[in-house]
Enzyme design. Structure first.
Site, short mmCIF file in Angstrom:
data_model
loop_
_atom_site.label_atom_id
_atom_site.label_comp_id
_atom_site.label_asym_id
_atom_site.label_seq_id
_atom_site.Cartn_x
_atom_site.Cartn_y
_atom_site.Cartn_z
CB CYS A 77 -0.91 0.12 1.22
SG CYS A 77 -1.85 1.48 1.58
CD GLN A 288 -18.34 -10.43 13.13
OE1 GLN A 288 -17.14 -9.99 12.66
NE2 GLN A 288 -18.59 -11.07 14.18
CB CYS A 413 -12.18 -9.41 19.22
SG CYS A 413 -12.87 -8.43 20.38
N1 SAH Z 1 -21.76 -12.43 18.15
C1 SAH Z 1 -21.91 -11.36 17.76
C2 SAH Z 1 -21.62 -9.94 18.19
C3 SAH Z 1 -20.43 -9.98 18.81
S1 SAH Z 1 -19.72 -8.29 19.51
C4 SAH Z 1 -21.31 -11.54 16.35
O1 SAH Z 1 -20.65 -12.32 15.98
O2 SAH Z 1 -21.83 -10.85 15.32
C5 SAH Z 1 -20.14 -8.02 21.15
C6 SAH Z 1 -21.47 -7.85 21.49
O3 SAH Z 1 -21.69 -7.59 22.97
C7 SAH Z 1 -22.03 -6.29 20.89
O4 SAH Z 1 -23.18 -6.60 20.04
C8 SAH Z 1 -22.21 -5.53 22.15
O5 SAH Z 1 -23.29 -4.68 22.10
C9 SAH Z 1 -22.75 -6.74 23.26
N2 SAH Z 1 -22.51 -6.37 24.49
C10 SAH Z 1 -21.71 -5.66 25.20
N3 SAH Z 1 -22.00 -5.61 26.61
C11 SAH Z 1 -22.81 -6.60 26.78
C12 SAH Z 1 -23.32 -7.10 27.96
N4 SAH Z 1 -23.00 -6.76 29.17
N5 SAH Z 1 -24.48 -7.85 27.89
C13 SAH Z 1 -24.93 -8.43 26.63
N6 SAH Z 1 -24.22 -7.86 25.47
C14 SAH Z 1 -23.29 -7.08 25.65
#
Ligand code: SAH
Length: 458
Positions: A77, A288, A413
């Site tokens: 890049c 995603q 992550c």
């Molecule tokens: N499993 C999903 C999203 C994972 S990202 C996927 O693969 O697409 C993590 C998610 O946790 C986010 O959507 C965020 O809003 C949620 N989150 C953050 N804190 C939380 C909590 N205390 N209880 C429930 N969800 C929560």
């Protein structure tokens, strides 16, 4: 008492890099004292200048590279240095995968004291470029038009960009075209300093499987000059456009989106698939950004869950229900919980869209909803967690320990919080069986892991 450090600020020293930090800096050690140096790779010898010293570690800059690593490559890049979005383009892809595997291993051991667990080689992409399905770029003014690209590393100066090599080509074209059309029709960029001007950001989203395109114009004002002409030209010039949306953000803020969203043309959503599951994606939905690797990640989670059709599964932190819906194909019943109400609306809509009925979604904090379910008699055979970077809440981990699901599948992550949480679960009667890292973000330092834990029978 002043501690004597082995190096002083402004020293010039010769070093060999022995490791890579989680943010992609080379690590040199002088009498055990670590110095972090951007762009250094393990095995390389260099002259560095020490630019900062703290009590436990310092920072340096490469003055001369004496010996380079066989894994060093020339970044493809042209704006690699200025942008800062990718951190590992100077490392070959196989080198990146090896480094990520090592990082996961080291962190699990150092933070989690998780010894002797198999950390598999990272599942990477065949072609680790052009994978992102979403571009979100700030807009600036230039004589007679607009620029759009990225903020120069550690600043708020906008650099114009024609291409981003980890971005779908389609999104590059969309951004270029929209920028030209808006500029031509007299739309001025938002100016952070004066809080004047109109267009703040352009977002482009591409359904990799469907070819559908969504364009979001994020503006300071409700009014968008020459709206009709702009829409006519966008729809004429960009094949695949299904949705043009305006989001209005009137605030002085770094946050990109405002509260009001309206459809200017076409549909409210575009569609895409991960595996067999169809997703409706609105302007504000989380989806995603690397769907190809998401499939790899979820397949792994599904494999670890080992479902036979008889199990009840809880998917904590379920977002728009991606993992939950994926698991419904093999589970008896899936319960998903997520804190953002709009995400749960999407999750329900996506279940309906796919005719899936063995799933229930709830809004709330996982650490409150799951204990409540437990007290009502809802327990899980398999519990999946996919928390944000800060990891799981301790109350949730304690509930898991009390509920005793046979398996916990942890999707993470952030290896550091993963390691911390695995330790808590191990102390609560679980054993870490194996760890599969997946490369969701090639060229960057991020690494995603799926971990299988099973309950130790006593
Ligand atoms: N499993 C999903 C999203 C994972 S990202 C996927 O693969 O697409 C993590 C998610 O946790 C986010 O959507 C965020 O809003 C949620 N989150 C953050 N804190 C939380 C909590 N205390 N209880 C429930 N969800 C929560």
């Amino acid at each position: 008492m002043k501690i004597q450090l082995p190096v002083q600020k402004n020293d010039y020293i010769d070093v060999t890099f022995v490791d890579l930090t989680h943010d992609g800096h080379g690590v040199a050690k002088v009498d055990g004292y670590p110095i972090f140096v951007p762009n250094g790779l393990p095995g390389e010898k260099a002259k560095i200048k020490v630019i900062k010293v703290n009590k436990g570690y310092g920072f340096g800059r490469i003055i001369e590279l004496y010996e380079t690593s066989p894994d060093r490559v020339k970044p493809d890049c042209p704006i690699y240095k200025e942008c800062g979005g990718c951190q590992l383009q100077h490392l070959s892809y196989s080198g990146q995968l090896k480094a990520k595997q090592k990082q996961v291993k080291d962190v699990l051991q150092r933070i989690g004291k998780i010894e002797n667990v198999t950390v598999h080689p990272v599942l990477g992409m065949e072609d680790p470029w052009r994978y992102r399905n979403k571009a979100q770029v700030p807009v600036g003014d230039r004589e007679g038009g607009l620029i759009a690209g990225f903020y120069q590393h550690r600043s708020h100066d906008i650099i114009d960009m024609e291409a981003c090599l980890i971005q779908q080509e389609k999104n590059d074209t969309v951004i270029q075209t929209v920028k030209e059309i808006c500029g031509k029709h007299g739309v001025r960029a938002y100016n952070e300093g004066t809080h004047k001007g109109t267009l703040r950001h352009i977002m482009a989203r591409y359904g990799m499987k469907t070819g559908e395109v969504m364009i979001v114009l994020i503006t300071r004002t409700t009014d968008l000059p020459n709206k009709k002409a702009i829409i006519d030209e966008i729809t004429a010039q960009i094949p695949g456009v299904k949705s043009i949306v305006q989001n209005i953000n009137t605030q002085r803020t770094n946050v990109i989106f405002g509260v009001e969203t309206k459809v200017l043309w076409g549909e409210e959503v575009i569609y895409d698939y991960i595996g067999n599951i169809k997703f409706a994606i609105s302007a504000r939905s989380f989806y995603q950004v690397n769907p190809e690797q998401t499939k790899v990640l979820y397949d792994q989670a599904l494999k670890y869950a080992g479902l036979t059709g008889q199990e009840t599964v809880i998917d904590a932190y379920c977002g728009i229900g991606t993992i939950s819906l994926f698991l419904t194909e093999k589970a008896k019943k899936v319960y998903g919980v997520e804190i953002v109400p709009e995400a749960i609306e999407d999750a329900k809509r996506n279940a309906e869209l796919n005719g899936i009925t063995n799933v229930e979604f709830a809004v709330g904090e996982a650490e409150r909803v799951i204990p409540k379910w437990y007290s009502e008699g809802i327990t899980a055979d398999v519990l999946v967690v996919d928390p944000p970077r800060k990891g799981c809440d301790e109350t949730l981990l304690q509930t898991i320990i009390d509920m005793k699901p046979k398996k916990v599948v942890y999707v993470s992550c952030n290896p550091a919080t993963l390691a911390r949480d695995l330790r808590i679960l191990e102390d609560g009667g679980y054993q870490t069986v194996e760890v599969q890292p997946v490369d969701m973000f090639p060229q960057t330092t991020h690494v995603e892991c799926v971990v299988l834990m099973s309950r130790v029978e006593k």
